[in-house]
Scaffold this motif. Structure first.
Motif, PDB file in Angstrom:
ATOM      1  N   ASN A  15       0.823  -1.206   0.000  1.00  8.47           N
ATOM      2  CA  ASN A  15       0.000   0.000   0.000  1.00  8.47           C
ATOM      3  C   ASN A  15       0.863   1.264   0.000  1.00  8.47           C
ATOM      4  OD1 ASN A  15      -2.781   0.855  -0.040  1.00  8.47           O
ATOM      5  ND2 ASN A  15      -2.313   1.845   1.897  1.00  8.47           N
ATOM      6  N   GLY A  16       1.952   1.251   0.749  1.00 10.27           N
ATOM      7  CA  GLY A  16       2.849   2.406   0.776  1.00 10.27           C
ATOM      8  C   GLY A  16       3.463   2.677  -0.580  1.00 10.27           C
ATOM      9  N   LEU A  17       3.930   1.624  -1.264  1.00 12.98           N
ATOM     10  CA  LEU A  17       4.524   1.810  -2.596  1.00 12.98           C
ATOM     11  C   LEU A  17       3.465   2.242  -3.596  1.00 12.98           C
ATOM     12  CD1 LEU A  17       6.875   1.725  -4.547  1.00 12.98           C
ATOM     13  CD2 LEU A  17       6.503  -0.753  -4.788  1.00 12.98           C
ATOM     14  N   HIS A  18       2.286   1.648  -3.523  1.00 15.75           N
ATOM     15  CA  HIS A  18       1.202   2.013  -4.436  1.00 15.75           C
ATOM     16  C   HIS A  18       0.861   3.500  -4.314  1.00 15.75           C
ATOM     17  CE1 HIS A  18      -2.360   1.510  -6.906  1.00 15.75           C
ATOM     18  NE2 HIS A  18      -3.013   2.224  -6.008  1.00 15.75           N
ATOM     19  N   LYS A  19       0.749   3.985  -3.084  1.00 13.82           N
ATOM     20  CA  LYS A  19       0.451   5.405  -2.875  1.00 13.82           C
ATOM     21  C   LYS A  19       1.556   6.286  -3.437  1.00 13.82           C
ATOM     22  CE  LYS A  19      -2.630   5.178   1.065  1.00 13.82           C
ATOM     23  NZ  LYS A  19      -2.852   5.498   2.473  1.00 13.82           N
ATOM     24  N   ARG A  20       2.798   5.836  -3.293  1.00 15.16           N
ATOM     25  CA  ARG A  20       3.939   6.616  -3.810  1.00 15.16           C
ATOM     26  C   ARG A  20       3.913   6.687  -5.337  1.00 15.16           C
ATOM     27  NH1 ARG A  20       9.650   7.780  -1.701  1.00 15.16           N
ATOM     28  NH2 ARG A  20      10.282   9.049  -3.456  1.00 15.16           N
ATOM     29  N   ILE A  21       3.542   5.591  -5.982  1.00 15.18           N
ATOM     30  CA  ILE A  21       3.527   5.527  -7.448  1.00 15.18           C
ATOM     31  C   ILE A  21       2.326   6.271  -8.020  1.00 15.18           C
ATOM     32  CG2 ILE A  21       3.260   3.992  -9.437  1.00 15.18           C
ATOM     33  CD1 ILE A  21       4.775   1.852  -7.742  1.00 15.18           C
ATOM     34  N   PHE A  22       1.141   5.976  -7.496  1.00 21.78           N
ATOM     35  CA  PHE A  22      -0.093   6.464  -8.104  1.00 21.78           C
ATOM     36  C   PHE A  22      -0.755   7.614  -7.360  1.00 21.78           C
ATOM     37  CE2 PHE A  22       0.301   2.071  -9.650  1.00 21.78           C
ATOM     38  CZ  PHE A  22       0.232   2.313 -11.012  1.00 21.78           C
ATOM     39  N   ASP A  23      -0.259   7.934  -6.152  1.00 28.71           N
ATOM     40  CA  ASP A  23      -0.865   8.992  -5.348  1.00 28.71           C
ATOM     41  C   ASP A  23      -2.387   8.817  -5.296  1.00 28.71           C
ATOM     42  OD1 ASP A  23      -0.823  11.234  -3.711  1.00 28.71           O
ATOM     43  OD2 ASP A  23      -1.204  12.598  -5.384  1.00 28.71           O
ATOM     44  N   SER A  24      -2.801   7.578  -5.013  1.00 28.11           N
ATOM     45  CA  SER A  24      -4.230   7.279  -5.006  1.00 28.11           C
ATOM     46  C   SER A  24      -4.622   6.529  -3.742  1.00 28.11           C
ATOM     47  CB  SER A  24      -4.599   6.469  -6.251  1.00 28.11           C
ATOM     48  OG  SER A  24      -4.037   5.186  -6.204  1.00 28.11           O
ATOM     49  N   ASP A  25      -5.860   6.104  -3.734  1.00 25.76           N
ATOM     50  CA  ASP A  25      -6.443   5.476  -2.558  1.00 25.76           C
ATOM     51  C   ASP A  25      -5.761   4.166  -2.196  1.00 25.76           C
ATOM     52  OD1 ASP A  25      -7.327   4.204  -4.818  1.00 25.76           O
ATOM     53  OD2 ASP A  25      -9.388   4.036  -4.170  1.00 25.76           O
ATOM     54  N   ASN A  26      -6.235   3.560  -1.157  1.00 22.35           N
ATOM     55  CA  ASN A  26      -5.689   2.354  -0.560  1.00 22.35           C
ATOM     56  C   ASN A  26      -5.934   1.145  -1.468  1.00 22.35           C
ATOM     57  OD1 ASN A  26      -5.199   0.101   1.052  1.00 22.35           O
ATOM     58  ND2 ASN A  26      -5.921   1.126   2.897  1.00 22.35           N
ATOM     59  N   ILE A  27      -4.899   0.618  -2.099  1.00 27.92           N
ATOM     60  CA  ILE A  27      -5.036  -0.523  -2.998  1.00 27.92           C
ATOM     61  C   ILE A  27      -5.503  -1.771  -2.257  1.00 27.92           C
ATOM     62  CG2 ILE A  27      -2.603  -1.205  -2.850  1.00 27.92           C
ATOM     63  CD1 ILE A  27      -4.953  -1.510  -5.882  1.00 27.92           C
ATOM     64  N   VAL A  28      -5.075  -1.937  -1.043  1.00 30.81           N
ATOM     65  CA  VAL A  28      -5.439  -3.127  -0.277  1.00 30.81           C
ATOM     66  C   VAL A  28      -6.954  -3.213  -0.102  1.00 30.81           C
ATOM     67  CG1 VAL A  28      -5.152  -4.297   1.940  1.00 30.81           C
ATOM     68  CG2 VAL A  28      -3.186  -3.250   0.821  1.00 30.81           C
ATOM     69  N   GLU A  29      -7.629  -2.083   0.019  1.00 27.19           N
ATOM     70  CA  GLU A  29      -9.092  -2.081   0.137  1.00 27.19           C
ATOM     71  C   GLU A  29      -9.757  -2.687  -1.092  1.00 27.19           C
ATOM     72  OE1 GLU A  29     -11.227  -1.194   2.690  1.00 27.19           O
ATOM     73  OE2 GLU A  29      -9.342  -1.231   3.801  1.00 27.19           O
ATOM     74  N   LYS A  30      -9.141  -2.545  -2.259  1.00 30.30           N
ATOM     75  CA  LYS A  30      -9.720  -3.077  -3.499  1.00 30.30           C
ATOM     76  C   LYS A  30      -9.575  -4.586  -3.595  1.00 30.30           C
ATOM     77  CE  LYS A  30      -9.139   1.200  -6.016  1.00 30.30           C
ATOM     78  NZ  LYS A  30      -8.527   1.890  -7.142  1.00 30.30           N
ATOM     79  N   PHE A  31      -8.725  -5.194  -2.783  1.00 34.83           N
ATOM     80  CA  PHE A  31      -8.536  -6.647  -2.806  1.00 34.83           C
ATOM     81  C   PHE A  31      -9.843  -7.374  -2.522  1.00 34.83           C
ATOM     82  CE2 PHE A  31      -3.740  -7.322  -1.770  1.00 34.83           C
ATOM     83  CZ  PHE A  31      -3.400  -6.507  -2.820  1.00 34.83           C
TER      84      PHE A  31
END
Length: 139
Positions: A15-31
């Motif tokens: 989630n930390g890397l995803h936010k850094r790359i995409f500056d978007s919401d919590n990817i883990v929630e989409k799982f």
């Protein structure tokens, strides 16, 4: 760098890397809205520096859903190494095809997919009005 494919995911680091790359919401929630996620992850020691996430669509087709590389580690070939590792693993697991979608604004990803043997199979417009480019590759 070490590349690992697993269903066991350090969700905090992802989630930390995803936010850094995409500056978007919590990817883990989409799982929770997806089937079992398979992650191909690039590690530099304890630091997650890239990932490709996906899931089985059926017994022969895998959907490569989302991926990215740490902004400070781009242009090192990490994305291509992740893609190749993911495809080797999918072939071992018995999949025949891998499919993905991208947008023209992610041009580097589009070009990597085409160089890696994907064929464009169509386009569609998503709910946000973005044109999505659909691609498929026989493994």
């Amino acid at each position: 760098m070490n590349i690992v494919t697993s269903t066991e995911i350090d969700r905090g680091k992802l989630n930390g890397l995803h936010k850094r790359i995409f500056d978007s919401d919590n990817i883990v929630e989409k799982f929770r809205f997806k089937p079992e996620i398979v992650a191909t992850m690039a590690w530099d020691g304890e630091e997650l520096i890239g990932y490709k996430l996906g899931y089985a669509q059926n017994e022969s087709s895998f959907y490569s859903w989302l991926g990215g590389v740490h902004p400070e580690r781009r242009k090192e070939g990490i994305g291509e190494q992740l893609l190749l590792a993911q495809h080797r693993e999918l072939k071992k697991r018995g999949f025949t095809y891998v499919e993905t979608k991208t947008m023209n604004r992610w041009r580097a990803m589009l070009l990597l997919n085409i160089r890696s043997g994907f064929c464009i199979t169509g386009t569609h417009t998503n709910e946000s009005g973005d044109v999505m480019i659909m691609l498929r590759k026989r493994l």
